[in-house]
Write a protein that holds these residues in place. Structure first.
Motif, mmCIF file in Angstrom:
data_model
loop_
_atom_site.group_PDB
_atom_site.id
_atom_site.type_symbol
_atom_site.label_atom_id
_atom_site.label_comp_id
_atom_site.label_asym_id
_atom_site.label_seq_id
_atom_site.Cartn_x
_atom_site.Cartn_y
_atom_site.Cartn_z
ATOM 1 N N LEU A 121 0.821 -1.216 0.000
ATOM 2 C CA LEU A 121 0.000 0.000 0.000
ATOM 3 C C LEU A 121 0.853 1.264 0.000
ATOM 4 O O LEU A 121 0.463 2.290 -0.578
ATOM 5 C CB LEU A 121 -0.971 -0.014 1.180
ATOM 6 N N SER A 122 2.005 1.190 0.617
ATOM 7 C CA SER A 122 2.867 2.383 0.634
ATOM 8 C C SER A 122 3.300 2.770 -0.775
ATOM 9 O O SER A 122 3.631 3.929 -1.037
ATOM 10 C CB SER A 122 4.098 2.143 1.518
ATOM 11 N N ALA A 123 3.257 1.813 -1.693
ATOM 12 C CA ALA A 123 3.623 2.104 -3.084
ATOM 13 C C ALA A 123 2.408 2.515 -3.917
ATOM 14 O O ALA A 123 2.554 2.929 -5.069
ATOM 15 C CB ALA A 123 4.279 0.881 -3.706
ATOM 16 N N ASN A 124 1.220 2.374 -3.372
ATOM 17 C CA ASN A 124 0.000 2.669 -4.138
ATOM 18 C C ASN A 124 -0.865 3.768 -3.536
ATOM 19 O O ASN A 124 -1.349 4.639 -4.255
ATOM 20 C CB ASN A 124 -0.847 1.392 -4.280
ATOM 21 N N THR A 125 -1.076 3.718 -2.232
ATOM 22 C CA THR A 125 -2.018 4.653 -1.601
ATOM 23 C C THR A 125 -1.638 6.117 -1.835
ATOM 24 O O THR A 125 -2.522 6.929 -2.162
ATOM 25 C CB THR A 125 -2.155 4.343 -0.101
ATOM 26 N N PRO A 126 -0.370 6.491 -1.697
ATOM 27 C CA PRO A 126 -0.029 7.906 -1.947
ATOM 28 C C PRO A 126 -0.331 8.346 -3.380
ATOM 29 O O PRO A 126 -0.472 9.536 -3.644
ATOM 30 C CB PRO A 126 1.473 7.970 -1.644
ATOM 31 N N LYS A 127 -0.446 7.406 -4.303
ATOM 32 C CA LYS A 127 -0.749 7.762 -5.702
ATOM 33 C C LYS A 127 -2.249 7.899 -5.939
ATOM 34 O O LYS A 127 -2.677 8.326 -7.012
ATOM 35 C CB LYS A 127 -0.201 6.691 -6.640
ATOM 36 N N GLN A 128 -3.055 7.455 -4.969
ATOM 37 C CA GLN A 128 -4.516 7.526 -5.071
ATOM 38 C C GLN A 128 -5.037 6.910 -6.381
ATOM 39 O O GLN A 128 -4.799 5.738 -6.605
ATOM 40 C CB GLN A 128 -4.986 8.967 -4.880
ATOM 41 N N GLU A 129 -5.707 7.687 -7.248
ATOM 42 C CA GLU A 129 -6.344 7.115 -8.444
ATOM 43 C C GLU A 129 -5.337 6.418 -9.367
ATOM 44 O O GLU A 129 -5.725 5.545 -10.159
ATOM 45 C CB GLU A 129 -7.075 8.200 -9.252
ATOM 46 N N ALA A 130 -4.079 6.798 -9.254
ATOM 47 C CA ALA A 130 -3.065 6.185 -10.124
ATOM 48 C C ALA A 130 -2.526 4.883 -9.523
ATOM 49 O O ALA A 130 -1.761 4.172 -10.169
ATOM 50 C CB ALA A 130 -1.922 7.160 -10.351
#
Lengths: 570, 247
Positions: A121-130
């Motif tokens: 999640l640390s690799a995805n959540t900060p990107k939100q929709e991306a």
């Protein structure tokens, strides 16, 4: 069809406010939270079921940047809020969907995450929709700080002082969410995965659990930052101030299509509220307790509305009128002649309808419900639906025509040959699929219009069936004219649900999307509506609600109409 | 095993596939029905992009028709494509479903429906399956002349004579027959050994998502036609929320 018709008649004859009155944009855009709002039912459930809260992880640096996991244990399951906080440059700050960085990004995780989950999640959540997510993530969201309040509170606490209460009241929150995505967005879990869970009963509960946990996190975060700065000198927030801090939210057009796409659900929401109101006004007698509660909430509302200040001129004049309405109500209530007669609640409603603005009337409805929890709270359990929008192909075209005349007269009266009656259109932009509201005669993209113009489509359907023989079935008609399949299916379904349809033209040149947003947000339980244009508003969520360690006694449900605590900054 | 292009939720399947069908030229009402069929396929653990993309392309390239005439001959109803083209399953599927809903009110269970020259026969089964309206048997002959069947049951369960990759290979135009089946047929000897899809597949999908493989870009490309290009003006004035937030 007879049973369906009688259901409609049954509802209208029960002394409820009519759909013609309630489902108009001007009134919808004057809505207030009630006891049945989704935040209220959530906090009642938390209190009743004694949910346990736990801070599982808080690995942030002295500036408050890092990773945190906050957990809630319901009787049957555990959910975790996983939050990533980081620094954002001033020029990158925006409330818009099109933003790319945020102060905080977070998920509600189904269960307790492993290290591998947090790493993923640390690799995805900060990107939100991306980013991409999976069914273990129930919600994806983000928030930005109210820079001026967060910094002020951190600074004051670090010096051993409480924040300036006036500044705190003028903002109301430390952070403001700009999107809270659930229901399968970006790969997150489908609603179907959790819909049978008792704690998810009702609308938008998973999203609101997320926001509730995040509110707790923001308070702990600001206290932590203050502690890092001030060391031993630093103090925690006064609990009454903590309780008064909600979570902000910036809401744009994304909410509007939802209301059109889920007519049966909207019917259930409004039906619950109107049933509750009809129960209250049907009470012939009143008790000292109910009088006392009404008086108490009227006082709270007066204080609350007095602290509701916005920049928008139109909303400001509406607030001023609402304050006058409340004063009138208070005077009426202070007259013993008025309260010593039967049917006091009905007479209060009639007084409001005769003398108040729409906001004043809807606030009165909220107050009437607020003082009758035992009578109305169970209605919150029926504010969801699994009913879909279905075609009835065996219906004759003549029957369909009768349905249009009977239930869609409001739409057929609109002259859609007038170009101004369909000047606006709704569409998805290729830029992050952001919903936008265009001018059909000036902007590109009208051919990609979302199918939301119900009144216009009903108008066109009526025109078409006038040119077709009566003796064919609806099935045959939509086979020959598939462009009407969508609206026919809708008409056939919603006639059974009188509060399903917004009885206004949502593509009219004068249409204000903000009315749709306020209606939905009031059902969420939002307060302090702060319109920034006709297209978006800021609001406050959970202001005044107990924090996890404040659920004690019966007053945990009495947080409607919060007002500034009477505390002087130390 | 190759990695999927993307893993979607069922809600996303509905969102993207419905709009992909609109992008291919379908009206929104029929496209919603297609979205439901796609969810039925996905909930069965199958790749809906792989199964439906050729049908969408056939429609987009005008190889398949959305026009047909329906006639009744005794207990038989026949849907025949107009203009000599093959009939798009995206049109025929909803027509079959409408006929099923009308037939439910008729006591004569010998009634049956035939769709002629359907471009993708399996999508008729998907439309009927998504309707969740009891037991129906859907039959056609594949390009090699083999009889193919799908039997829909209660609670979204279904069986098929197709095995392995055969489901993904049903792209030859064929006449499709749809008839009511006794519920006992589902557990009969004829069907006992057949490939079965059940509620459990659906639960598994809710726990793991729907992997889409090489055909996903076709769906996404068609979907993208429903989006409006962003202009500087629409960026500023067409949407809510403040462009700058330094509050």
């Amino acid at each position: 069809m007879e049973a369906e018709k009688s259901e409609t008649t049954h509802i209208v004859t029960k002394g409820m406010r009519s759909p013609e009155k309630v489902m108009r944009l001007a009134r919808m855009g004057s809505s207030f939270q009630t006891r049945l709002s989704f935040m209220r039912s959530l906090t009642r459930r938390i209190s009743k079921e004694k949910w346990r809260f736990e801070k599982l992880r808080f690995e942030v640096d002295e500036k408050g940047y890092g990773t945190s996991v906050y957990v809630v244990h319901t009787p049957e399951r555990t959910y975790s809020l996983i939050t990533f906080t980081n620094e954002v440059a001033p020029e990158q700050r925006t409330d818009r969907v099109v933003a790319e960085v945020w102060d905080a990004t977070f998920n509600l995780f189904d269960g307790i995450p492993t290290e591998a989950d947090i790493k993923r999640l640390s690799a995805n959540t900060p990107k939100q929709e991306a980013g991409r997510f999976g069914p273990s993530e129930l919600v994806l969201a983000r928030a930005n700080k109210s820079l001026r309040l967060f910094e002020h509170v951190a600074s004051r606490l670090s010096e051993g002082k409480q924040p300036d209460i006036e500044l705190l009241a003028s903002v109301g929150y430390l952070m403001r969410t700009t999107a809270v995505y659930g229901s399968g967005k970006f790969g997150c879990a489908d609603r179907e995965k959790i819909s049978n869970r008792s704690e998810m009963r009702g609308s938008f509960q998973v999203e609101l659990i997320t926001v509730y946990l995040f509110r707790w996190f923001t308070i702990e975060l600001v206290e932590y930052v203050a502690k890092q700065r001030g060391g031993r000198k630093a103090v925690s927030l006064n609990p009454e101030i903590s309780k008064f801090l909600g979570i902000g939210n910036a809401t744009g057009l994304g909410m509007a299509p939802f209301l059109i796409k889920h007519p049966v659900l909207i019917h259930k929401w409004v039906l619950a509220r109107e049933t509750a109101l009809s129960r209250v006004v049907a009470l012939e007698s009143h008790t000292p307790e109910s009088l006392s509660l009404f008086s108490k909430f009227m006082f709270q509302a007066t204080q609350h509305i007095a602290e509701w200040n916005v920049e928008d001129e139109q909303q400001t004049s509406r607030i001023i009128k609402t304050r006058e309405d409340l004063k009138q109500l208070s005077n009426w209530f202070a007259n013993e002649e008025n309260i010593n007669q039967p049917l006091i609640w009905e007479r209060i409603l009639r007084f409001a309808e005769a003398n108040f603005s729409l906001e004043g009337q809807e606030l009165t409805v909220s107050l009437l419900l607020e003082s009758h929890g035992k009578l109305v709270d169970e209605l919150a359990d029926d504010m969801q639906t699994s009913t879909g929008i279905e075609l009835e192909p065996s219906m004759s075209l003549n029957q369909l025509r009768e349905l249009l005349q009977k239930s869609f007269n409001w739409a057929l009266e609109i002259d859609f040959d007038d170009p101004e009656k369909q000047r606006r259109f709704w569409y998805y932009s290729e830029e992050k699929l952001e919903p936008r509201f265009g001018d059909r005669y000036a902007d590109p993209g009208a051919e990609q219009e979302m199918p939301l113009a119900v009144a216009r489509d009903v108008f066109l359907l009526n025109k078409k069936i006038k040119s077709v023989s009566d003796d064919i079935s609806v099935g045959k008609f939509v086979q020959n004219h598939p462009e009407f399949r969508n609206i026919v299916r809708r008409v056939q379904t919603v006639v059974r649900f009188p509060y399903a349809e917004i009885r206004d033209n949502i593509v009219d040149a004068e249409m204000r999307p903000i009315d749709l947003l306020r209606f939905k947000l009031a059902f969420f339980g939002a307060s302090k509506f702060d319109p920034k244009s006709e297209l978006w508003t800021r609001i406050t969520l959970f202001q005044g609600a107990p924090l996890p360690d404040q659920f004690v006694g019966n007053d945990s449900d009495e947080w409607a109409f919060p007002f500034c605590p009477d505390i002087v900054a130390a | 095993m190759k990695s999927p292009e993307i893993v979607l939720s069922l809600n996303e399947i509905m969102f993207y596939f419905t709009r992909a069908a609109v992008g291919a030229g379908l009206s929104f009402g029929l496209a919603e029905d297609f979205g439901r069929s796609s969810i039925w396929i996905a909930a069965s653990g199958l790749d809906p992009a792989r199964i439906t993309s050729k049908t969408l392309k056939s429609l987009d390239e005008a190889q398949s028709s959305l026009c047909a005439s329906q006639t009744e001959i005794g207990a038989k109803t026949v849907l025949t494509p107009s203009g000599g083209k093959q009939l798009s399953a995206l049109f025929a599927g909803p027509s079959v479903c409408d006929w099923i809903l009308e037939t439910k009110e008729v006591s004569d269970k010998t009634q049956h429906f035939v769709v002629e020259k359907v471009d993708h026969p399996f999508l008729i089964a998907a439309a009927v399956g998504a309707l969740k309206s009891g037991n129906w048997e859907i039959c056609w002959q594949d390009s090699g002349g083999t009889l193919c069947n799908v039997l829909t049951g209660q609670n979204g369960n279904w069986k098929t004579s197709l095995e392995g990759n055969e489901i993904f290979q049903q792209h030859s135009p064929s006449d499709v027959s749809i008839k009511s089946a006794e519920s006992s047929l589902f557990s009969s000897k004829k069907w006992i050994e057949k490939n079965t899809f059940s509620e459990k597949n659906s639960q598994d999908v809710l726990e793991s998502g729907v992997p889409l493989y090489e055909s996903w870009p076709i769906i996404h490309k068609l979907f993208s036609r429903c989006l409006v290009a962003s202009t500087e003006e629409s960026h500023k004035s067409g949407a809510g929320a403040g462009l700058v937030d330094t509050d």
